[in-house]
Write a protein that holds these residues in place. Sequence first.
Motif, PDB file in Angstrom:
ATOM      1  N   TYR A 218      10.844  13.394  46.407  1.00  0.00           N
ATOM      2  CA  TYR A 218      11.216  14.760  46.024  1.00  0.00           C
ATOM      3  C   TYR A 218      11.765  15.613  47.163  1.00  0.00           C
ATOM      4  O   TYR A 218      11.751  16.847  47.071  1.00  0.00           O
ATOM      5  CB  TYR A 218      10.042  15.485  45.343  1.00  0.00           C
ATOM      6  N   ALA A 219      12.253  14.995  48.238  1.00  0.00           N
ATOM      7  CA  ALA A 219      12.929  15.756  49.293  1.00  0.00           C
ATOM      8  C   ALA A 219      14.201  16.358  48.697  1.00  0.00           C
ATOM      9  O   ALA A 219      14.625  17.452  49.089  1.00  0.00           O
ATOM     10  CB  ALA A 219      13.265  14.856  50.470  1.00  0.00           C
ATOM     11  N   CYS A 220      14.818  15.663  47.722  1.00  0.00           N
ATOM     12  CA  CYS A 220      16.045  16.132  47.073  1.00  0.00           C
ATOM     13  C   CYS A 220      15.823  17.481  46.424  1.00  0.00           C
ATOM     14  O   CYS A 220      16.586  18.424  46.602  1.00  0.00           O
ATOM     15  CB  CYS A 220      16.509  15.116  46.026  1.00  0.00           C
ATOM     16  N   GLU A 221      14.708  17.563  45.664  1.00  0.00           N
ATOM     17  CA  GLU A 221      14.384  18.804  44.953  1.00  0.00           C
ATOM     18  C   GLU A 221      14.149  19.944  45.949  1.00  0.00           C
ATOM     19  O   GLU A 221      14.588  21.074  45.740  1.00  0.00           O
ATOM     20  CB  GLU A 221      13.125  18.584  44.111  1.00  0.00           C
ATOM     21  N   ALA A 222      13.478  19.607  47.065  1.00  0.00           N
ATOM     22  CA  ALA A 222      13.168  20.626  48.072  1.00  0.00           C
ATOM     23  C   ALA A 222      14.433  21.143  48.747  1.00  0.00           C
ATOM     24  O   ALA A 222      14.490  22.299  49.167  1.00  0.00           O
ATOM     25  CB  ALA A 222      12.212  20.057  49.107  1.00  0.00           C
ATOM     26  N   GLU A 223      15.456  20.304  48.867  1.00  0.00           N
ATOM     27  CA  GLU A 223      16.657  20.683  49.619  1.00  0.00           C
ATOM     28  C   GLU A 223      17.833  21.102  48.756  1.00  0.00           C
ATOM     29  O   GLU A 223      18.835  21.597  49.277  1.00  0.00           O
ATOM     30  CB  GLU A 223      17.090  19.525  50.534  1.00  0.00           C
TER      31      GLU A 223
END
Lengths: 249, 305
Positions: A218-223
Amino acid sequence: MNLTLKIWRQENARAKGRFETYKVENISPDCSFLEMLDILNEQLVDKLSHPVCFDNDCREGICGMCGLYINGRPHGPDDGVTTCQLHMRRFKDGDTIVIEPWRARPFPVIRDLVVDRTAFDKIIQEGGYVSVTTGGVPDGNAIPIPKKNADEAMDAAACIGCGACVAACKNASAMLFVSAKVSQLALLPQGRPEAARRVQAMVAKMDELGFGNCTNTYACEAECPKQIKRSNIARMNREFLCAKVCSEE
Amino acid sequence: MSLVKLASITKKMTIASVGAFLLVFLPMHMGLNLCILREDGGEWYRNVCHFMGTNWIVKIMEVVLMLSVLVHVVVAILLTIENKKARPVGYAVPSKSKTHAGSKWMIYTGVIVLVFLIIHFINFYFVKFGIVVADDSDTYTVEVEDIQKHLNDKVTELQEQMMNGTLSQEQAQEQMMALQLEYMPFLQIAQTGQPSDKISKDGEELINLSKEELKQFVGEDFTEYEPDFYTMCKKLFANPTYSIIYLFALVILGIHLFHAINSIFQTFGLNHRKYNKAIEYLAAGYALIIPLGFAIVPLFVMFCK
């Protein structure tokens, strides 16, 4: 503000890149990040050296062209904004800022900080659209669509295809992008007839292009500058499973 | 390899479903382990070990379990290789993005758990099959019937030799007497049900023999017999180094499980505002309770015994 910039310089796709260190002085905190780079480039041009290449277009956070990996985060330290909407007040005087291009096998560096994101277009070409002409705008509520679906479809459609999700992912996976494109159509009646074929084709293309696999980090969602939610990835997984199990396409 | 050609989501669903099966196995294993806590001189625990070693349903499930572990590991390695290939040139500054707890370390926690699993197999699982021979000081669990059978076999052999004429009647009778004397202690204890360190509490079926005693009447076939897992287990956990390694592996397993459970739901598309919180609590609860349950055994052996 006086800043030290460590910027990735690379002549062309085949050349070996390296970091170059530059100093910029008297930068206004009200400057945007890209304006700061413009000032640096003016200095470089004055000295008859090559300016730093970086992608940008609208500079108001809606086109998806800009995208820099700043101090370990795509689009820099702010949540929910693109690089062009990042301002120098987020940094402190004397800071060292490391600027890198997106890193992923399907996103080769063209020059300096510019990467080739054609891979995303190729995924869209596999079915990220409704393939028949739908005519003019229909009367309001001619096709009943629950408000929640309309809202979620709109949220998914907010994806500007900048590639920050791929850049942020430890596996360089494009699942958030692809799932946003699958979701925006899967949620609406106009997208349903082709949903099964679409999800399979787009996932197959994504795999073929060499993007990594999702590990639900979920780094994608955070960025994501448009804050596309991970629930879209779940929806795509669901659509994919249903298509594999139920569809004959 | 057709596995490589599978879609990324298919591979993920494979590893998730296999992982889900492994999640069902853990509470069962934990339950069996906890039988050792009962103050009965290991009667329950030995019975449970005997059941797990002989029941045919368990044997089938063992094969399924091993295949699951294999598939889980193979797909995990494959996915990791693909993921590493997707970013040939890395970033100079390590990522500072917010991520789900444990998610970045799945392959590493997985490898640690696998290494521990191999150690665990050498200590317990392979002993059951006789691939690894138990320690000299370990005792074996043998059924009285087996001893009786071995005695009968030897007697029949002697009788045959007597018929063939290879042995004279006197010689045969002498050897038979010797045999009876040799086997007497074990059979007598079993038959009279006299309490002894050689016999478990239920007295009727199982006797625990040292390796030397076992060798006496079954020869080199002793590895076919079940070692006494109760004493073996207690001896292993009494070693603080082993217990600490065990506890460390459990912490790592907990981290792996927390992300794993969250991940299974996401991979199968089960993400919903209504129950996302419930999934998070379920994962946290499972990832806490299972390692704690396993940890009770070494802690109990180290501190209470």
